[in-house]
Scaffold this motif. Sequence first.
Motif, short mmCIF file in Angstrom:
data_model
loop_
_atom_site.label_atom_id
_atom_site.label_comp_id
_atom_site.label_asym_id
_atom_site.label_seq_id
_atom_site.Cartn_x
_atom_site.Cartn_y
_atom_site.Cartn_z
N VAL A 51 0.83 -1.20 0.00
CA VAL A 51 0.00 0.00 0.00
C VAL A 51 0.86 1.25 0.00
O VAL A 51 0.58 2.24 -0.70
CB VAL A 51 -0.95 -0.02 1.21
N ALA A 52 1.95 1.23 0.77
CA ALA A 52 2.85 2.38 0.80
C ALA A 52 3.53 2.60 -0.56
O ALA A 52 3.79 3.74 -0.96
CB ALA A 52 3.91 2.18 1.88
N LEU A 53 3.79 1.51 -1.28
CA LEU A 53 4.46 1.62 -2.57
C LEU A 53 3.59 2.31 -3.62
O LEU A 53 4.09 3.07 -4.46
CB LEU A 53 4.87 0.23 -3.04
N VAL A 54 2.29 2.06 -3.58
CA VAL A 54 1.40 2.61 -4.62
C VAL A 54 0.70 3.88 -4.15
O VAL A 54 -0.07 4.47 -4.93
CB VAL A 54 0.34 1.56 -5.02
N SER A 55 0.94 4.33 -2.93
CA SER A 55 0.28 5.54 -2.42
C SER A 55 0.97 6.78 -2.95
O SER A 55 2.20 6.86 -2.99
CB SER A 55 0.28 5.54 -0.88
N GLU A 56 0.17 7.75 -3.33
CA GLU A 56 0.68 9.03 -3.85
C GLU A 56 0.66 10.06 -2.74
O GLU A 56 -0.36 10.24 -2.06
CB GLU A 56 -0.19 9.49 -5.02
N GLN A 57 1.76 10.73 -2.55
CA GLN A 57 1.85 11.76 -1.53
C GLN A 57 1.33 13.09 -2.08
O GLN A 57 1.67 13.49 -3.19
CB GLN A 57 3.29 11.93 -1.05
N VAL A 58 0.49 13.75 -1.27
CA VAL A 58 -0.10 15.03 -1.67
C VAL A 58 0.32 16.07 -0.63
O VAL A 58 0.05 15.91 0.57
CB VAL A 58 -1.63 14.95 -1.75
N LEU A 59 0.99 17.13 -1.09
CA LEU A 59 1.44 18.21 -0.21
C LEU A 59 0.69 19.47 -0.59
O LEU A 59 0.67 19.88 -1.76
CB LEU A 59 2.95 18.41 -0.35
N LEU A 60 0.07 20.11 0.41
CA LEU A 60 -0.71 21.32 0.20
C LEU A 60 -0.23 22.41 1.13
O LEU A 60 0.13 22.14 2.28
CB LEU A 60 -2.20 21.05 0.43
N GLN A 61 -0.26 23.63 0.62
CA GLN A 61 0.03 24.80 1.42
C GLN A 61 -1.29 25.43 1.88
O GLN A 61 -2.34 25.17 1.29
CB GLN A 61 0.86 25.81 0.62
N PRO A 62 -1.26 26.24 2.95
CA PRO A 62 -2.51 26.86 3.42
C PRO A 62 -3.21 27.64 2.31
O PRO A 62 -2.59 28.47 1.63
CB PRO A 62 -2.03 27.79 4.55
N GLY A 63 -4.50 27.35 2.12
CA GLY A 63 -5.27 28.00 1.08
C GLY A 63 -5.38 27.21 -0.20
O GLY A 63 -6.23 27.56 -1.06
N ASP A 64 -4.57 26.17 -0.39
CA ASP A 64 -4.65 25.37 -1.61
C ASP A 64 -5.95 24.57 -1.62
O ASP A 64 -6.44 24.13 -0.58
CB ASP A 64 -3.46 24.42 -1.72
N VAL A 65 -6.48 24.37 -2.81
CA VAL A 65 -7.75 23.66 -2.99
C VAL A 65 -7.47 22.26 -3.54
O VAL A 65 -6.67 22.09 -4.47
CB VAL A 65 -8.69 24.43 -3.94
N TRP A 66 -8.13 21.30 -2.97
CA TRP A 66 -8.04 19.90 -3.40
C TRP A 66 -9.41 19.52 -3.95
O TRP A 66 -10.38 19.41 -3.21
CB TRP A 66 -7.63 19.03 -2.21
N VAL A 67 -9.49 19.32 -5.26
CA VAL A 67 -10.76 18.94 -5.90
C VAL A 67 -10.89 17.42 -5.80
O VAL A 67 -10.06 16.68 -6.32
CB VAL A 67 -10.80 19.39 -7.37
#
Length: 273
Positions: A51-67
């Motif tokens: 699961v760790a191998l296929v997981s994508e890391q998502v990094l967001l800064q304050p105010g960023d929008v995740w659709v």
Amino acid sequence: RALEGSSCAGGLPEGLRRLLADRREQVARGLPLSALPGLSADPSEASVRAVALVSEQVLLQPGDVWVPAKDDGPAGPVLAFVMKGRLKVEVDMVGTVMSVNAGSFCLEGVAADFGAQFRADTAVEAYRLRRSEFQLATASDSACQKWIWSFKLQERDARQRMIAKLTAAHGLLGSSVPHPRDRDIQTWTARSRQLTLRAEALREERSALGGLPIALRSPPAGFMPLQTFGIGGCRKERRCLPGQQTPATHVEANRGLKYYTAVKLPKICTKKD
């Protein structure tokens, strides 16, 4: 093979080398499953590492929008987890509905069904992967049975909580949108209020009469006797003349017939022969 050795890392660009180093650390720590609270997922387990191998890391800064992605998208349902920071779930014309804190599920499919989006309140580190890949990794390793049911329970609770919050937000939004029959409803409400006030005034006026008849020499305007002859004899009725309104006190007090003169008939006694 790139994760197992460093022989091929020398010929990679700087961006790929940094990605490779981050993915090695991610697999070694067993992220994201090993960081979820309440789970006893061991980073040494094959399913956790897969699961760790296929997981994508998502990094967001304050105010960023995740659709969020819909469950019926090309990649299918997606699993997402917030490891650090805090996300806000927002709905148009309503605002912030709820928060997704660190160590929580980020249910993209539910948010997408309600038209919501995620906004980073602080710096956020999250992980996402396809549900099909998660199911394939856990189905091939029997060691995950010690934590998979706790995982499903936490996901169910998070899903129910988000659905309840978003349903309430949509109900609030629906109540603020004008309805085509609002004018009719307001007219009916105003008329009902006027009738209620009139009924209260009539009750007070009726109670002020004290149950005693009002002595008048002639019938009030609007009263007219109507003789009706039928099989059962003679009957008197009251009706309102055209263009005239019967006083409310007479109607409510039910004293209309008392305004007409009553003639007392003499008592006739018959003697037996």
